[in-house]
Write a protein that holds these residues in place. Structure first.
Motif, mmCIF file in Angstrom:
data_model
loop_
_atom_site.group_PDB
_atom_site.id
_atom_site.type_symbol
_atom_site.label_atom_id
_atom_site.label_comp_id
_atom_site.label_asym_id
_atom_site.label_seq_id
_atom_site.Cartn_x
_atom_site.Cartn_y
_atom_site.Cartn_z
ATOM 1 N N GLU A 172 0.822 -1.212 0.000
ATOM 2 C CA GLU A 172 0.000 0.000 0.000
ATOM 3 C C GLU A 172 0.853 1.257 0.000
ATOM 4 O OE1 GLU A 172 -4.167 -1.637 1.901
ATOM 5 O OE2 GLU A 172 -2.865 -0.426 3.184
ATOM 6 N N GLY A 173 2.030 1.209 0.615
ATOM 7 C CA GLY A 173 2.935 2.350 0.521
ATOM 8 C C GLY A 173 3.424 2.571 -0.892
ATOM 9 N N GLY A 174 3.675 1.484 -1.615
ATOM 10 C CA GLY A 174 4.213 1.595 -2.967
ATOM 11 C C GLY A 174 3.229 2.080 -3.995
ATOM 12 N N ILE A 175 1.924 1.888 -3.752
ATOM 13 C CA ILE A 175 0.930 2.314 -4.749
ATOM 14 C C ILE A 175 0.228 3.602 -4.344
ATOM 15 C CG2 ILE A 175 0.559 -0.031 -5.591
ATOM 16 C CD1 ILE A 175 -2.060 -0.076 -3.946
ATOM 17 N N ASP A 176 0.768 4.294 -3.360
ATOM 18 C CA ASP A 176 0.197 5.552 -2.871
ATOM 19 C C ASP A 176 0.974 6.721 -3.477
ATOM 20 O OD1 ASP A 176 -0.574 7.805 -1.454
ATOM 21 O OD2 ASP A 176 0.344 7.147 0.429
ATOM 22 N N PRO A 177 0.432 7.400 -4.511
ATOM 23 C CA PRO A 177 1.221 8.430 -5.203
ATOM 24 C C PRO A 177 1.387 9.725 -4.425
ATOM 25 C CG PRO A 177 -0.630 7.633 -6.555
ATOM 26 C CD PRO A 177 -0.873 7.190 -5.148
ATOM 27 N N SER A 178 0.497 10.022 -3.503
ATOM 28 C CA SER A 178 0.547 11.338 -2.866
ATOM 29 C C SER A 178 1.591 11.428 -1.762
ATOM 30 C CB SER A 178 -0.836 11.713 -2.319
ATOM 31 O OG SER A 178 -1.248 10.815 -1.319
ATOM 32 N N HIS A 179 2.018 10.308 -1.206
ATOM 33 C CA HIS A 179 2.945 10.380 -0.077
ATOM 34 C C HIS A 179 4.313 10.911 -0.483
ATOM 35 C CE1 HIS A 179 4.840 6.542 -1.424
ATOM 36 N NE2 HIS A 179 5.863 6.947 -0.703
ATOM 37 N N VAL A 180 4.669 10.761 -1.773
ATOM 38 C CA VAL A 180 6.005 11.174 -2.184
ATOM 39 C C VAL A 180 6.201 12.683 -2.064
ATOM 40 C CG1 VAL A 180 6.236 9.194 -3.727
ATOM 41 C CG2 VAL A 180 5.363 11.347 -4.631
ATOM 42 N N SER A 181 5.117 13.446 -2.064
ATOM 43 C CA SER A 181 5.227 14.894 -1.952
ATOM 44 C C SER A 181 5.633 15.332 -0.550
ATOM 45 C CB SER A 181 3.895 15.554 -2.316
ATOM 46 O OG SER A 181 3.583 15.340 -3.672
ATOM 47 N N PHE A 182 5.466 14.448 0.422
ATOM 48 C CA PHE A 182 5.793 14.788 1.801
ATOM 49 C C PHE A 182 6.907 13.908 2.345
ATOM 50 C CE2 PHE A 182 1.570 16.301 0.974
ATOM 51 C CZ PHE A 182 1.579 17.557 1.547
ATOM 52 N N LEU A 183 6.707 12.609 2.362
ATOM 53 C CA LEU A 183 7.643 11.695 3.007
ATOM 54 C C LEU A 183 9.050 11.814 2.440
ATOM 55 C CD1 LEU A 183 7.766 9.383 5.128
ATOM 56 C CD2 LEU A 183 7.393 7.791 3.233
ATOM 57 N N HIS A 184 9.188 12.014 1.127
ATOM 58 C CA HIS A 184 10.503 12.047 0.487
ATOM 59 C C HIS A 184 10.947 13.475 0.160
ATOM 60 C CE1 HIS A 184 9.942 7.833 0.477
ATOM 61 N NE2 HIS A 184 9.107 7.790 -0.550
ATOM 62 N N ARG A 185 10.368 14.455 0.816
ATOM 63 C CA ARG A 185 10.682 15.860 0.558
ATOM 64 C C ARG A 185 11.982 16.276 1.254
ATOM 65 N NH1 ARG A 185 6.241 20.430 2.031
ATOM 66 N NH2 ARG A 185 5.053 19.206 0.495
ATOM 67 N N PHE A 186 12.652 17.228 0.652
ATOM 68 C CA PHE A 186 13.830 17.843 1.253
ATOM 69 C C PHE A 186 13.503 19.290 1.603
ATOM 70 C CE2 PHE A 186 15.488 14.164 -0.760
ATOM 71 C CZ PHE A 186 16.619 13.810 -0.028
ATOM 72 N N ILE A 187 14.114 19.793 2.682
ATOM 73 C CA ILE A 187 13.821 21.150 3.133
ATOM 74 C C ILE A 187 14.241 22.161 2.076
ATOM 75 C CG2 ILE A 187 14.230 22.862 4.932
ATOM 76 C CD1 ILE A 187 12.569 20.297 5.715
ATOM 77 N N ASP A 188 15.387 21.943 1.451
ATOM 78 C CA ASP A 188 15.826 22.805 0.350
ATOM 79 C C ASP A 188 15.685 22.027 -0.952
ATOM 80 O OD1 ASP A 188 16.861 24.724 -1.258
ATOM 81 O OD2 ASP A 188 18.927 24.547 -0.547
ATOM 82 N N GLU A 189 16.648 21.219 -1.285
ATOM 83 C CA GLU A 189 16.579 20.367 -2.477
ATOM 84 C C GLU A 189 17.418 19.143 -2.216
ATOM 85 O OE1 GLU A 189 18.202 20.759 -6.951
ATOM 86 O OE2 GLU A 189 16.536 22.114 -6.503
#
Length: 453
Positions: A172-189
């Protein structure tokens, strides 16, 4: 939200359970070829709640048999690898690749007792660095013609990791497209420029790394459609009035997903129950354009795990390496740069088996809810003796299970569906190995909504 009995039905995979019988009807990863000792290729394997032993056959290929001797229950993982099978250390009983007892040295010469003894055995095949096993009843289905199996070995890389939670949380984590916008975010880049790192790659035509792009466009439109392999998931992010980011991932039924890595790289990842509270993820990473740098990829992965169990160095016991200063200044999670750890934390922190009776799902969870409905329907269908998704009846049907198409691109707002298919066809036509699959893999869309949350 699910009823308690539904949550039990889609998470419990042990022998004899409805889900367990369904998952055994598919080929499942059992081990990496690379983890087998060339000097003694024998390894204990716990798969779907069963204790087994995997070993190399003298004539080539692999055998998977029950772990315990039928005589007095001794552990065959320590058996002698000789005479075409495994010989028990206790009394010398020899078992062949098919689980049949071939010799009982202490029994009288005229005894036929050995012919009456057999331990469990399961067929195995090797594909691009992974040994797959079939634990179901009857003959196994043919292997689908997915890209991860069709790619030549030099264009692939295989690995695995241990997660301490139920298998479905990983899927379920792998097929959830919206989590990548938060969980894998960097403060700068994302500061990395490292080979094979998914979110550090630049999205063609944007001048931005994927981590920055999805972090800024954090409210994607998500569409889900049924496909021959399971589900196709669209995450559409509007970048300007004229262009949108198109990211297409897939559920490969019942327990895998396929995700794009920038322009030319893709991976397929299976989440395979060890038991109901632990599972391994297995990955085949493949490149459409160039041979993979296996040594670099292996070194990167080994930096993050402990052997021989492939347990991540960051785990529940050390709070997944959580660092408040890093969370403030560098990464959204504060748990290092490896996105596998971010995903691991998310699914392990839910507990060994997530209680889905108390969750609250929204429109952004369409893929998760669609998958649960698909899984429940498939369990019912299998129990009734009816066909189930992505399990080919013959080789002709297996040849129709291609791709799945995994795309990360930018396309015009108008006509984006046609644009991404044209680009995917071009990518395959230009690939050293995938050109022949372009026509079969990239067909006309068959949009069939899989349902909303």
């Amino acid at each position: 939200m699910l009823r308690r009995e539904e949550n039990e039905r889609i998470t419990r995979s042990g022998p004899g359970t409805p889900l367990g019988r369904l998952m055994r009807a598919y080929w499942q990863p059992a081990a990496l070829v690379s983890e087998m000792d060339p000097q003694r290729p024998v390894k204990p394997v716990r798969l779907l709640g069963e204790d087994l032993v995997l070993f190399k056959q003298a004539a080539g290929g692999w055998a998977l048999v029950g772990r315990f001797c039928a005589h007095r229950g001794v552990d065959l993982a320590y058996g002698r690898h000789e005479d075409g099978g495994l010989r028990c250390l206790y009394h010398g009983w020899l078992y062949g690749p098919d689980g049949r007892c071939l010799e009982q040295p202490a029994e009288p010469p005229h005894s036929t007792f050995a012919s009456k003894v057999r331990i469990p055995s399961y067929p195995c095949v090797e594909r691009n660095g992974i040994v797959f096993a079939y634990l179901g009843e009857g003959g196994p289905p043919p292997m689908p013609h997915y890209d991860c199996f069709q790619a030549p070995d030099e264009y692939t890389f295989a690995f695995k990791g241990l997660w301490e939670c139920n298998w479905l949380q990983g899927v379920e984590g792998g097929i959830d497209p919206s989590h990548v916008s938060f969980l894998h975010r960097f403060i700068d880049e994302d500061p990395r420029d490292v080979y094979g790192q998914q979110f550090s790659e630049e999205v063609a035509g944007t001048g931005q790394k994927l981590s920055k792009l999805v972090g800024d466009a954090y409210r994607p439109d998500i569409e889900v459609e049924q496909a021959e392999h399971g589900l196709r998931v669209y995450a559409l992010r509007q970048l300007t009035d004229e262009i949108r980011h198109v990211r297409i991932t897939n559920l490969v039924f019942p327990n895998a997903f396929v995700v794009p890595f920038g322009n030319d790289k893709v991976f397929c990842q299976w989440h395979v129950p060890i038991d109901d509270y632990h599972h391994y993820w297995y990955m085949i990473f493949y490149d459409f354009a160039e041979p993979t740098d296996k040594q670099t990829l292996l070194a990167q992965r080994l930096d993050e795990v402990s052997l021989p169990d492939y347990r991540p160095l960051r785990n529940r016991a050390n709070n997944w390496g959580f660092d408040p200063a890093e969370q403030r200044d560098l990464t959204y999670t504060g748990m290092g740069l490896d996105i596998n750890v971010h995903d691991q934390w998310a699914v392990e922190s839910m507990g060994p088996i997530q209680d889905r009776t108390v969750e609250r799902l929204g429109v952004s969870d369409r893929a998760v809810t669609a998958n649960r409905r698909l899984l429940l329907r498939a369990i019912d269908a299998f129990e009734a003796g009816n066909p189930v998704p992505a399990r080919p009846a013959d080789e002709a049907a297996a040849a129709e299970l291609t791709g799945p198409l995994a795309v990360d691109t930018v396309a015009p707002t108008d006509g984006w569906e046609q644009t991404w298919r044209e680009r995917e066809a071009q990518r395959r036509a230009g690939s050293p190995w995938a050109g022949d699959s372009a026509r079969s893999a990239v067909g006309a869309p068959a949009r069939s909504a899989a349902g909303d949350a």
